[in-house]
Design an enzyme around this catalytic site. Sequence first.
Site, short mmCIF file in Angstrom:
data_model
loop_
_atom_site.label_atom_id
_atom_site.label_comp_id
_atom_site.label_asym_id
_atom_site.label_seq_id
_atom_site.Cartn_x
_atom_site.Cartn_y
_atom_site.Cartn_z
N SER A 201 47.26 75.64 -51.76
CA SER A 201 47.51 75.70 -50.33
C SER A 201 48.88 76.30 -50.07
O SER A 201 49.79 76.16 -50.88
CB SER A 201 47.44 74.31 -49.71
OG SER A 201 47.71 74.37 -48.34
N HIS A 202 49.00 76.95 -48.93
CA HIS A 202 50.30 77.41 -48.46
C HIS A 202 50.74 76.64 -47.22
O HIS A 202 51.72 76.99 -46.58
CB HIS A 202 50.27 78.91 -48.14
CG HIS A 202 50.38 79.76 -49.35
ND1 HIS A 202 49.87 81.01 -49.40
CD2 HIS A 202 50.92 79.55 -50.57
CE1 HIS A 202 50.10 81.55 -50.59
NE2 HIS A 202 50.74 80.66 -51.31
N LEU A 203 50.00 75.59 -46.88
CA LEU A 203 50.36 74.78 -45.72
C LEU A 203 51.61 73.97 -46.02
O LEU A 203 51.80 73.50 -47.14
CB LEU A 203 49.22 73.81 -45.37
CG LEU A 203 47.93 74.43 -44.86
CD1 LEU A 203 46.86 73.35 -44.70
CD2 LEU A 203 48.17 75.13 -43.54
#
Length: 67
Positions: free
Chosen positions: A49-51
């Site tokens: 994830s890049h969240l």
Amino acid sequence: MLEILSLIRCGGDPGWCRSVPNWDRGPWLETVPGLRRARANARPRLISSHLPLQLFPSALRGSKAKV
């Protein structure tokens, strides 16, 4: 990072890394297919994830998960 974590998960044996594509080893949490795949994977799970951490549930911060 996914390659390193994959090798750690399988005890340094590159066979799993070579035979399973990236999107199956560490699916992207932001996509519906990725979320389905992540839920189906055996534990311990690798999730990509890049969240930012703030967007994840607060229960994640109190768990044993490595972020």
